[in-house]
Design an enzyme around this catalytic site. Sequence first.
Site, short mmCIF file in Angstrom:
data_model
loop_
_atom_site.label_atom_id
_atom_site.label_comp_id
_atom_site.label_asym_id
_atom_site.label_seq_id
_atom_site.Cartn_x
_atom_site.Cartn_y
_atom_site.Cartn_z
N ASP A 1 -6.09 -4.63 0.34
CA ASP A 1 -7.12 -4.68 1.38
C ASP A 1 -7.77 -6.07 1.44
O ASP A 1 -8.20 -6.51 2.50
CB ASP A 1 -8.24 -3.66 1.11
CG ASP A 1 -7.77 -2.22 1.15
OD1 ASP A 1 -7.05 -1.86 2.09
OD2 ASP A 1 -8.15 -1.44 0.25
N ILE B 1 -0.83 -1.76 7.59
CA ILE B 1 -1.86 -1.51 8.60
C ILE B 1 -3.17 -1.31 7.85
O ILE B 1 -3.38 -0.28 7.20
CB ILE B 1 -1.53 -0.29 9.48
CG1 ILE B 1 -0.26 -0.59 10.27
CG2 ILE B 1 -2.70 0.03 10.42
CD1 ILE B 1 0.19 0.49 11.21
N ASP B 2 -4.04 -2.32 7.92
CA ASP B 2 -5.36 -2.18 7.32
C ASP B 2 -6.32 -1.75 8.43
O ASP B 2 -6.45 -2.45 9.44
CB ASP B 2 -5.82 -3.50 6.71
CG ASP B 2 -7.17 -3.33 6.02
OD1 ASP B 2 -7.28 -2.42 5.18
OD2 ASP B 2 -8.10 -4.08 6.34
N THR C 1 -6.30 1.92 9.13
CA THR C 1 -5.41 2.97 9.65
C THR C 1 -6.16 3.98 10.54
O THR C 1 -5.60 4.49 11.50
CB THR C 1 -4.73 3.71 8.47
OG1 THR C 1 -4.09 2.72 7.66
CG2 THR C 1 -3.67 4.68 8.94
N ASP D 1 -0.70 -5.16 3.11
CA ASP D 1 -1.24 -3.95 3.73
C ASP D 1 -0.63 -3.89 5.13
O ASP D 1 -0.99 -4.68 6.01
CB ASP D 1 -2.78 -3.98 3.80
CG ASP D 1 -3.34 -2.60 4.13
OD1 ASP D 1 -2.57 -1.76 4.65
OD2 ASP D 1 -4.52 -2.36 3.85
N GLU E 1 0.82 -1.22 0.00
CA GLU E 1 0.00 0.00 0.00
C GLU E 1 0.85 1.26 0.00
O GLU E 1 0.47 2.26 -0.59
CB GLU E 1 -0.94 0.01 1.23
CG GLU E 1 -1.78 1.27 1.28
CD GLU E 1 -2.94 1.23 2.24
OE1 GLU E 1 -2.94 0.36 3.14
OE2 GLU E 1 -3.83 2.08 2.10
C1 IPD Z 1 -9.38 0.71 4.53
C2 IPD Z 1 -10.08 -0.30 5.41
C3 IPD Z 1 -11.57 -0.02 5.46
C4 IPD Z 1 -12.19 -0.01 4.09
C5 IPD Z 1 -11.48 1.00 3.19
C6 IPD Z 1 -9.99 0.68 3.15
P1 IPD Z 1 -6.83 1.34 5.06
O1 IPD Z 1 -8.00 0.40 4.42
O2 IPD Z 1 -9.88 -1.60 4.93
O3 IPD Z 1 -12.28 -0.99 6.22
O4 IPD Z 1 -13.55 0.34 4.21
O5 IPD Z 1 -12.04 0.89 1.91
O6 IPD Z 1 -9.33 1.64 2.35
O7 IPD Z 1 -6.92 2.64 4.33
O8 IPD Z 1 -7.13 1.48 6.50
O9 IPD Z 1 -5.60 0.56 4.76
#
Ligand code: IPD
Length: 271
Positions: free
Chosen positions: A221, A90-91, A93, A88, A72
Amino acid sequence: MSEDASAALLDLARRIALEAAEFAIEARRGGVSVALTKSSPVDIVTAVDRDTEALIRRLVLEARPDDGIIGEEDETRIGTSGVDWVIDPIDGTVNFLYGIPAWSISIAVVTGSADPARWTALAAVVVNPSTGEVFEASAGGGARLDGQPLQVNTNVPLSHALVGTGFGYEAEVRRAQAEVLLELLPLARDIRRMGSAALDLCAVAAGRLDAYYERGLNAWDHAAGALIAQEAGARVGGPGGGAATFDLAIAAAPGLYEELAGALRRAGVDA
Ligand code: IPD
């Protein structure tokens, strides 16, 4: 690739994800602030996202210098081995920033293509550092949570289904997502927006959600969570019943998948 090779990749992915989880949770104790924003002012990156991805990249390349990396927070690295790591760091964030214990380290190992619509996922690990939970799967080897086999909920009609979803970071995208939700919410038991797509997919695998769908997910993701959900018995798909892509990802037991996809189609989504 053989099941043994996938299992070896899973061992490596698990070791790297656990080291990254330890690093990220320790770094969080030192405080978090927003380092930069991406697609919109609320689409944030912290220094910990970047440092965790750098750590994961270093550990992958130390063990497998010829592999590719799709992450990412940094540029795609083209490999020569035919194996790519989809990361990812940190998913979730925003949860990480606010101290909500639902963010994860998500690592998938794939082959055949760098395109989620065409790759074959070999191994996947999603760690929630706040709870210590480790979700994992290898192709054909089943899915596990802390070593215990996972199985999706079956025979749940949409009217009784707890459905997870998520939203993008751009106002217009969110408006469209809210319009779909308006149609769907009256049809389901309830909706959850937990804030980490990787954990949402693992929640389907673990029966904590009956179904999940989202539009606008990036490959990192959903790469790991999709294999974990699939290996736990979910159908994971996307537009027109094909593979999960940026435009749409759906995960649920096969019967519920059909019903949810039908409801999404009636709400104007190509499902
Ligand atoms: C997000 C998370 C979130 C989802 C967003 C993503 P990030 O990833 O997975 O649940 O709804 O579409 O972008 O930005 O925290 O790596």
